[in-house]
Scaffold this motif. Sequence first.
Motif, PDB file in Angstrom:
ATOM      1  N   LEU A  45       9.838   7.995  -0.876  1.00 59.83           N
ATOM      2  CA  LEU A  45       9.973   6.627  -0.365  1.00 59.83           C
ATOM      3  C   LEU A  45      11.088   5.957  -1.154  1.00 59.83           C
ATOM      4  O   LEU A  45      10.980   5.776  -2.363  1.00 59.83           O
ATOM      5  CB  LEU A  45       8.666   5.848  -0.532  1.00 59.83           C
ATOM      6  CG  LEU A  45       8.748   4.357  -0.167  1.00 59.83           C
ATOM      7  CD1 LEU A  45       9.123   4.177   1.304  1.00 59.83           C
ATOM      8  CD2 LEU A  45       7.437   3.651  -0.476  1.00 59.83           C
ATOM      9  N   GLU A  46      12.169   5.641  -0.461  1.00 56.43           N
ATOM     10  CA  GLU A  46      13.296   4.953  -1.087  1.00 56.43           C
ATOM     11  C   GLU A  46      13.194   3.464  -0.775  1.00 56.43           C
ATOM     12  O   GLU A  46      12.877   3.083   0.337  1.00 56.43           O
ATOM     13  CB  GLU A  46      14.621   5.479  -0.544  1.00 56.43           C
ATOM     14  CG  GLU A  46      14.810   6.979  -0.662  1.00 56.43           C
ATOM     15  CD  GLU A  46      15.960   7.463   0.208  1.00 56.43           C
ATOM     16  OE1 GLU A  46      16.976   6.747   0.288  1.00 56.43           O
ATOM     17  OE2 GLU A  46      15.822   8.533   0.822  1.00 56.43           O
ATOM     18  N   MET A  47      13.490   2.636  -1.761  1.00 54.55           N
ATOM     19  CA  MET A  47      13.439   1.191  -1.543  1.00 54.55           C
ATOM     20  C   MET A  47      14.548   0.515  -2.339  1.00 54.55           C
ATOM     21  O   MET A  47      14.735   0.813  -3.527  1.00 54.55           O
ATOM     22  CB  MET A  47      12.073   0.641  -1.971  1.00 54.55           C
ATOM     23  CG  MET A  47      11.890  -0.845  -1.688  1.00 54.55           C
ATOM     24  SD  MET A  47      10.171  -1.369  -1.922  1.00 54.55           S
ATOM     25  CE  MET A  47       9.403  -0.636  -0.471  1.00 54.55           C
ATOM     26  N   PRO A  48      15.282  -0.399  -1.710  1.00 57.76           N
ATOM     27  CA  PRO A  48      16.320  -1.110  -2.460  1.00 57.76           C
ATOM     28  C   PRO A  48      15.704  -1.973  -3.549  1.00 57.76           C
ATOM     29  O   PRO A  48      14.578  -2.479  -3.398  1.00 57.76           O
ATOM     30  CB  PRO A  48      17.017  -1.958  -1.390  1.00 57.76           C
ATOM     31  CG  PRO A  48      16.043  -2.061  -0.267  1.00 57.76           C
ATOM     32  CD  PRO A  48      15.246  -0.812  -0.295  1.00 57.76           C
ATOM     33  N   LEU A  49      16.423  -2.134  -4.638  1.00 60.99           N
ATOM     34  CA  LEU A  49      15.915  -2.871  -5.792  1.00 60.99           C
ATOM     35  C   LEU A  49      15.450  -4.271  -5.414  1.00 60.99           C
ATOM     36  O   LEU A  49      14.380  -4.721  -5.839  1.00 60.99           O
ATOM     37  CB  LEU A  49      17.003  -2.943  -6.870  1.00 60.99           C
ATOM     38  CG  LEU A  49      16.661  -3.748  -8.129  1.00 60.99           C
ATOM     39  CD1 LEU A  49      15.458  -3.148  -8.846  1.00 60.99           C
ATOM     40  CD2 LEU A  49      17.868  -3.797  -9.063  1.00 60.99           C
ATOM     41  N   SER A  50      16.233  -4.979  -4.608  1.00 58.89           N
ATOM     42  CA  SER A  50      15.883  -6.359  -4.251  1.00 58.89           C
ATOM     43  C   SER A  50      14.549  -6.426  -3.507  1.00 58.89           C
ATOM     44  O   SER A  50      13.751  -7.339  -3.714  1.00 58.89           O
ATOM     45  CB  SER A  50      16.985  -6.985  -3.390  1.00 58.89           C
ATOM     46  OG  SER A  50      17.178  -6.238  -2.206  1.00 58.89           O
ATOM     47  N   GLU A  51      14.297  -5.443  -2.649  1.00 61.07           N
ATOM     48  CA  GLU A  51      13.045  -5.427  -1.889  1.00 61.07           C
ATOM     49  C   GLU A  51      11.858  -5.116  -2.803  1.00 61.07           C
ATOM     50  O   GLU A  51      10.777  -5.706  -2.655  1.00 61.07           O
ATOM     51  CB  GLU A  51      13.120  -4.393  -0.767  1.00 61.07           C
ATOM     52  CG  GLU A  51      11.913  -4.411   0.161  1.00 61.07           C
ATOM     53  CD  GLU A  51      12.034  -3.431   1.312  1.00 61.07           C
ATOM     54  OE1 GLU A  51      10.985  -3.039   1.858  1.00 61.07           O
ATOM     55  OE2 GLU A  51      13.177  -3.057   1.669  1.00 61.07           O
ATOM     56  N   HIS A 106       1.017   9.064  -6.024  1.00 61.89           N
ATOM     57  CA  HIS A 106       0.685  10.399  -5.521  1.00 61.89           C
ATOM     58  C   HIS A 106       1.871  11.190  -4.970  1.00 61.89           C
ATOM     59  O   HIS A 106       1.750  12.396  -4.783  1.00 61.89           O
ATOM     60  CB  HIS A 106      -0.369  10.291  -4.421  1.00 61.89           C
ATOM     61  CG  HIS A 106      -1.575   9.495  -4.820  1.00 61.89           C
ATOM     62  ND1 HIS A 106      -2.423   9.893  -5.821  1.00 61.89           N
ATOM     63  CD2 HIS A 106      -2.059   8.316  -4.360  1.00 61.89           C
ATOM     64  CE1 HIS A 106      -3.396   8.998  -5.962  1.00 61.89           C
ATOM     65  NE2 HIS A 106      -3.196   8.030  -5.098  1.00 61.89           N
ATOM     66  N   ARG A 107       2.977  10.541  -4.691  1.00 64.18           N
ATOM     67  CA  ARG A 107       4.094  11.260  -4.064  1.00 64.18           C
ATOM     68  C   ARG A 107       5.375  11.055  -4.866  1.00 64.18           C
ATOM     69  O   ARG A 107       5.427  11.412  -6.032  1.00 64.18           O
ATOM     70  CB  ARG A 107       4.256  10.787  -2.615  1.00 64.18           C
ATOM     71  CG  ARG A 107       2.969  10.949  -1.783  1.00 64.18           C
ATOM     72  CD  ARG A 107       3.203  10.588  -0.338  1.00 64.18           C
ATOM     73  NE  ARG A 107       1.941  10.539   0.399  1.00 64.18           N
ATOM     74  CZ  ARG A 107       1.845  10.318   1.685  1.00 64.18           C
ATOM     75  NH1 ARG A 107       2.932  10.115   2.422  1.00 64.18           N
ATOM     76  NH2 ARG A 107       0.659  10.268   2.287  1.00 64.18           N
ATOM     77  N   SER A 108       6.364  10.476  -4.230  1.00 63.91           N
ATOM     78  CA  SER A 108       7.632  10.222  -4.920  1.00 63.91           C
ATOM     79  C   SER A 108       8.172   8.876  -4.464  1.00 63.91           C
ATOM     80  O   SER A 108       8.281   8.620  -3.264  1.00 63.91           O
ATOM     81  CB  SER A 108       8.644  11.328  -4.598  1.00 63.91           C
ATOM     82  OG  SER A 108       9.892  11.053  -5.199  1.00 63.91           O
ATOM     83  N   PHE A 109       8.484   8.023  -5.432  1.00 62.76           N
ATOM     84  CA  PHE A 109       8.993   6.685  -5.128  1.00 62.76           C
ATOM     85  C   PHE A 109      10.234   6.435  -5.964  1.00 62.76           C
ATOM     86  O   PHE A 109      10.193   6.527  -7.191  1.00 62.76           O
ATOM     87  CB  PHE A 109       7.924   5.627  -5.423  1.00 62.76           C
ATOM     88  CG  PHE A 109       8.406   4.221  -5.225  1.00 62.76           C
ATOM     89  CD1 PHE A 109       8.653   3.730  -3.947  1.00 62.76           C
ATOM     90  CD2 PHE A 109       8.614   3.384  -6.315  1.00 62.76           C
ATOM     91  CE1 PHE A 109       9.103   2.432  -3.764  1.00 62.76           C
ATOM     92  CE2 PHE A 109       9.065   2.082  -6.142  1.00 62.76           C
ATOM     93  CZ  PHE A 109       9.305   1.605  -4.862  1.00 62.76           C
ATOM     94  N   ALA A 147       0.827  -1.204   0.000  1.00 63.24           N
ATOM     95  CA  ALA A 147       0.000   0.000   0.000  1.00 63.24           C
ATOM     96  C   ALA A 147       0.865   1.259   0.000  1.00 63.24           C
ATOM     97  O   ALA A 147       0.542   2.251  -0.667  1.00 63.24           O
ATOM     98  CB  ALA A 147      -0.933  -0.014   1.208  1.00 63.24           C
ATOM     99  N   LYS A 148       1.964   1.206   0.733  1.00 60.05           N
ATOM    100  CA  LYS A 148       2.857   2.367   0.807  1.00 60.05           C
ATOM    101  C   LYS A 148       3.524   2.619  -0.541  1.00 60.05           C
ATOM    102  O   LYS A 148       3.639   3.772  -0.987  1.00 60.05           O
ATOM    103  CB  LYS A 148       3.908   2.126   1.893  1.00 60.05           C
ATOM    104  CG  LYS A 148       4.645   3.380   2.324  1.00 60.05           C
ATOM    105  CD  LYS A 148       5.526   3.094   3.532  1.00 60.05           C
ATOM    106  CE  LYS A 148       6.212   4.369   4.005  1.00 60.05           C
ATOM    107  NZ  LYS A 148       7.083   4.115   5.177  1.00 60.05           N
TER     108      LYS A 148
END
Length: 549
Positions: A498-504, A434-437, A426-427
């Motif tokens: 929202l930053e997320m590592p590629l593997s995740e 709507h924001r930045s990912f 959901a995040k």
Amino acid sequence: MMKLGIKQLKELAKLADKLLLDENRKNELITFFNIQIETLFIFESDFCKGYFYYILGNCSSVIYRYQSENWYSQDLINTVNLYQKAVYFLRKEKNATDLLSFALTNLGNFLSSQGRCFCAQHYWDDAIKIDENPVAVIAKATNILFRTEQLYDDSNNEVYYFFANQLITQAYKKIDFLEREQKIPLQQGHLLYVFHQWYGQNFKENEFNYLKEYKQKTSTKTEYRYLNWVAKNKLFLNELNDLLNEEMVFQDTLEISSMSYKINTSLSLKEELVFYSNFDELRNEYTYARFLIFQASEIKEDSEHFYNKTYSHIDDTLHAIDNLKTSQMKSAFRILYSIFDKISYFIAKYFGLSITDHEISFKGIFYEGRLDKIRNRFFESENCFLHALFYILKEIEVEPKRKSKDSIENMNKIENLSNLEKHRLAKIRNHLEHRSFRIVDDFGYELNTKYNSSEEFRYQELLVRKDELEKNNLQSSDEYIEVINNLKEKEIKSKYILEMPLSEFEESLMHLTRLARNSLMYLSLLVQYEEKNKPRDGKLVLEREVPLK
């Protein structure tokens, strides 16, 4: 606040087992469960967290059963959440294989009890890969036999029998590792024993050699790689892909069963076929998203493409990967999430729900009025595939905002019962739409999160200074105003992206893909169930033969 280590958890598990094995102590079990849920613990490791949630999942699965609860009960959803949290934390520990296998098996079993037969198999397969868990093997065999009764196309029944028998044979080899109750399905007179005997009298093993010998014609090497990738990841809209990866399953065979209808001469052919056409669109959306993911899997992390070479890129130390690989992954994520809204539209129109088009959503079709009131049309439904779609909703919907006035005990209970994967999906969607990912390479993400101590230290200094100024009643001073403004700016900008590592992100994307795939499978079986149980009131009712291109 209590600290839980291995020693304490083993004692907790012993007490839980005593209560679980004694049917006369259910009230004590409920009290025990509620105390653990509402208590704030500090865990020594992720293994301890996983062990704790596994114990609670076992307790909850006995207290709240699908057969005895309302099918939409939050307690059933909470049980799944507990097992999923156990799996989440146990996967982080390399030495937790035995307990992870148990947690995966029990999660699969509980999902299966809710009608989520396709979702359950993913977890059983993982458990079998770890240690050939015989409980998972038995559960999978039982599930296969259940599925043969649900499919409207019985042409593959014998193939299902073949795989069910293979699993039963595998289970017999490990029967000595099973507890007394776990052996029952394999014992004389019971389901798997009876089936095993019948199969041996009616089939020969070499009858099914064609399953591995069949070759699918493909035009290019890329097409073959794609089809092979889909099969290995069990992403075909094909029930047999859950059982084998060979070329026999290189097709999306899933269809909507024939629908009965009353004659209405005012309808054009395309209007008569709207549900079939809509389902065709859903299949196309899914398969396109799936292809985007495959293409992305073959693109290197550091590759460049001309599509975004037309502007200068900011060097913001974020280590974001903005290339064709991640762009296609993001597009696939958007498409897959949109499928759930389209499934909702299908269900709303198929059941003729009293709901306006702009109110239709995955949540809106199940609830009416207050969000905790199930729609009357579905209140007493026995269609387990409709239930399965409801449970998937509970894995992708946005978490409601928590009230700040909630007690610490209640907040802790909510936290313990929350679904980590749902929160993550959901995040991602919220920030993506709507924001930045931003997707970050794994090493860059580690640099950003583990080694930014100087900025964090200065932030903590600001918090300390704010408290000092407040103690001295200097809230009107220029310094205090500057400190507050700096803290506000920090809060806004630190949560902006929202930053997320590629593997995740890859892991979340594949989880979402499986949910979308399984949802389409459940939708097909939902219609099959409803059509089979439609009342015949004596009026002329026909079945539509669907024309194909």
